[in-house]
Design a protein around this motif. Structure first.
Motif, short mmCIF file in Angstrom:
data_model
loop_
_atom_site.label_atom_id
_atom_site.label_comp_id
_atom_site.label_asym_id
_atom_site.label_seq_id
_atom_site.Cartn_x
_atom_site.Cartn_y
_atom_site.Cartn_z
N SER A 1 -2.80 12.04 0.38
CA SER A 1 -3.43 10.77 0.63
C SER A 1 -4.82 10.70 0.02
O SER A 1 -5.20 9.72 -0.61
CB SER A 1 -3.52 10.52 2.14
OG SER A 1 -4.21 9.31 2.40
N LEU A 2 -5.59 11.79 0.17
CA LEU A 2 -6.95 11.81 -0.39
C LEU A 2 -6.94 11.62 -1.90
O LEU A 2 -7.82 10.97 -2.47
CB LEU A 2 -7.62 13.13 -0.03
CG LEU A 2 -8.07 13.29 1.42
CD1 LEU A 2 -8.51 14.73 1.67
CD2 LEU A 2 -9.21 12.34 1.75
N VAL B 1 4.05 12.72 9.44
CA VAL B 1 2.73 12.15 9.16
C VAL B 1 2.91 10.71 8.71
O VAL B 1 3.72 10.42 7.83
CB VAL B 1 2.01 12.95 8.05
CG1 VAL B 1 0.66 12.30 7.73
CG2 VAL B 1 1.82 14.39 8.46
N ALA B 2 2.18 9.79 9.30
CA ALA B 2 2.18 8.40 8.89
C ALA B 2 0.73 7.98 8.66
O ALA B 2 -0.08 8.03 9.57
CB ALA B 2 2.83 7.52 9.94
N GLU B 3 0.42 7.58 7.44
CA GLU B 3 -0.93 7.10 7.15
C GLU B 3 -1.03 5.62 7.51
O GLU B 3 -0.16 4.83 7.17
CB GLU B 3 -1.26 7.28 5.67
CG GLU B 3 -2.66 6.81 5.31
CD GLU B 3 -2.92 6.85 3.81
OE1 GLU B 3 -3.95 6.27 3.40
OE2 GLU B 3 -2.12 7.43 3.07
N LEU B 4 -2.08 5.24 8.22
CA LEU B 4 -2.33 3.85 8.57
C LEU B 4 -3.41 3.31 7.65
O LEU B 4 -4.46 3.93 7.50
CB LEU B 4 -2.77 3.73 10.03
CG LEU B 4 -1.85 4.35 11.07
CD1 LEU B 4 -2.42 4.15 12.47
CD2 LEU B 4 -0.45 3.78 10.97
N THR B 5 -3.17 2.16 7.02
CA THR B 5 -4.13 1.60 6.08
C THR B 5 -4.88 0.43 6.71
O THR B 5 -4.41 -0.20 7.65
CB THR B 5 -3.42 1.11 4.81
OG1 THR B 5 -2.38 0.19 5.19
CG2 THR B 5 -2.78 2.27 4.07
N ASP C 1 0.83 -1.20 0.00
CA ASP C 1 0.00 0.00 0.00
C ASP C 1 0.86 1.25 0.00
O ASP C 1 1.76 1.40 0.83
CB ASP C 1 -0.90 0.03 1.26
CG ASP C 1 -2.12 -0.84 1.10
OD1 ASP C 1 -2.38 -1.29 -0.03
OD2 ASP C 1 -2.82 -1.07 2.10
N GLU C 2 0.60 2.13 -0.96
CA GLU C 2 1.29 3.41 -0.97
C GLU C 2 0.73 4.27 0.15
O GLU C 2 -0.47 4.45 0.27
CB GLU C 2 1.10 4.10 -2.31
CG GLU C 2 1.91 5.38 -2.45
CD GLU C 2 1.71 6.04 -3.81
OE1 GLU C 2 2.33 7.09 -4.05
OE2 GLU C 2 0.92 5.52 -4.61
N ARG C 3 1.60 4.78 0.98
CA ARG C 3 1.16 5.54 2.14
C ARG C 3 1.88 6.88 2.18
O ARG C 3 2.99 7.02 1.69
CB ARG C 3 1.47 4.80 3.45
CG ARG C 3 0.83 3.43 3.54
CD ARG C 3 0.93 2.88 4.94
NE ARG C 3 2.32 2.74 5.36
CZ ARG C 3 2.75 2.97 6.59
NH1 ARG C 3 1.91 3.37 7.52
NH2 ARG C 3 4.00 2.81 6.91
N ALA D 1 -13.27 10.13 4.03
CA ALA D 1 -12.55 10.98 3.09
C ALA D 1 -13.11 12.40 3.13
O ALA D 1 -12.35 13.38 3.09
CB ALA D 1 -12.65 10.40 1.68
N ALA D 2 -14.43 12.51 3.20
CA ALA D 2 -15.04 13.84 3.22
C ALA D 2 -14.64 14.61 4.47
O ALA D 2 -14.33 15.81 4.41
CB ALA D 2 -16.56 13.71 3.15
#
Length: 394
Positions: A389-390, A293-297, A279-281, A364-365
């Motif tokens: 990310s969005l 910033v770290a996005e968690l999937t 997953d691209e994060r 997302a919104a």
């Protein structure tokens, strides 16, 4: 004035110059058993000179990032050796450190603080504590030397490494006695004792992402474990390479930063592919300027609950935080204030972790509203990271 917190979204642990954590490659830890009571004989080297040769000519060329030296097996089918025996064996194998020319960090697996302190003196770079600070002196010893340490989930019993069954027990064990700044967590896969069954390990594997709630690097050790072999009808250790590699791929995807293995070359190749095609994060390491910033999937409601249990919920309901989720760290005071303010009026969950980082989750919104609000407040870098990310998720 721009004032930053000193807390990144995910702590990075530095092992003799090797960074481990989000924003860095998945590391391969090769097993090198220097005890005859090992369940996997191909990883056994009893002589320090032979061990050094194996590291230099086999393990490092195959892709080892770290080499984990074992003085006794943690498997309960072997009788636990007392601290005196480990100290004697450490003295015998310690010449390995001086004989080794390869530039690779050496880890020492133990459960005893006295052995850990001696290993630090000999020049080892990491302590792998299979009893999770059950020795009451272990934490203070590694902390005094600013030594990286792996804390395996385990009861406070030096004779029972990893003897835990449920997710709640594992979390409680890791929380017991806290962490040092240089702690890596290990959720303790394996048989370990009679009460832990294959199904318990399967459940742990499915829920591995929940351990991201600690905000610390994670080590996993599932290589050639019977609970994987059973799924494919491969009960013999010698036949469990394929199932181990399948698991390693998923471990990297689910948040493991170090994968401990007997099969270095194959595991190295697996994590290279997993890192490249997973997953691209959105991840900014703490070595870069600005907020981290770290996005968690693939966040579940249970993972949101874990984060809430390890921090203070400032806004939102649990169910609001299982779509897009981020860990925010090193925020300026006005950035953090803006995040808190918009969270009060938008359907997101916001948790302030005990480390000081902010856990932000929502649809997302909702995240778009947060990003737009941050941009209006002048925090364009942080807003841009969320928007990045969005742009991939929507």
């Amino acid at each position: 004035m721009y004032t930053q917190s000193s807390v990144p979204a995910m702590r990075t642990v530095d092992i003799d110059g090797l960074p481990v954590g989000d924003g860095h490659p998945t590391r391969v830890m090769s097993v090198l058993n220097m005890s005859s009571n090992s369940g996997y004989k191909p990883s056994v080297y009893l002589d320090p000179a032979e061990a050094a040769e194996a590291i230099e000519n086999t393990l490092v060329p195959a892709g080892a990032d770290i080499v984990d030296v074992g003085l006794q097996s943690a498997n309960p089918k072997y009788e636990s050796k007392p601290v005196e025996k480990e100290l004697d064996r450490l003295e015998e194998v310690a010449p390995l450190v001086d004989e080794l020319d390869a530039d690779v960090p050496l880890s020492l697996e133990t459960r005893y603080a006295e052995v850990a302190e001696a290993a630090i003196g000999y020049g080892f770079d990491l302590i792998n504590d299979v009893c999770g600070f059950a020795d009451p002196e272990m934490k203070s010893v590694v902390e005094a030397h600013d030594m990286p340490v792996v804390k395996m989930a385990s009861p406070p019993d030096l004779a029972a490494p990893g003897a835990l069954k449920t997710m709640d027990e594992l979390f409680e064990a890791l929380q017991r006695d806290g962490f040092t700044d240089q702690t890596i967590i290990d959720p303790a896969f394996g048989g370990w004792y009679d009460g832990k069954e294959f199904a318990d390990n399967w459940e742990l594997f499915r829920r591995l992402r929940e351990f991201r709630a600690f905000g610390r690097p994670m080590l996993t050790a599932t290589n050639r474990e019977d609970f994987l072999g059973d799924l494919a009808g491969r009960p013999e250790t010698a036949d469990q390479l394929a199932v181990s590699l399948a698991a390693a791929t998923m471990e990297a995807e689910r948040g493991s930063h170090i994968i401990r293995t007997h099969d270095t070359k194959e595991t190295h190749d697996v994590v290279k592919v997993a890192d490249a095609l997973g997953d691209e994060r959105t991840v900014r390491a703490e070595t870069d300027p600005g907020p981290t910033v770290a996005e968690l999937t693939d966040v579940t409601v249970r993972e949101v609950e874990r984060n809430q249990s390890l921090g203070e919920t400032l806004a939102g309901e649990t169910g609001d935080g299982a779509t897009l989720t981020f860990l925010l760290g090193d925020l300026a005071e006005d950035e953090a204030a803006s995040v808190r303010a918009v969270a009060e009026v938008v359907d997101v969950v916001l948790v302030e972790k005990s480390s000081g980082a902010l856990y932000l989750g929502g649809s997302a919104a909702a995240v778009k509203v947060v990003a737009d609000s941050l941009a209006e407040d002048g925090h364009r870098e942080l807003a841009g990271t969320l928007r990045e990310s969005l742009s991939r998720r929507v």
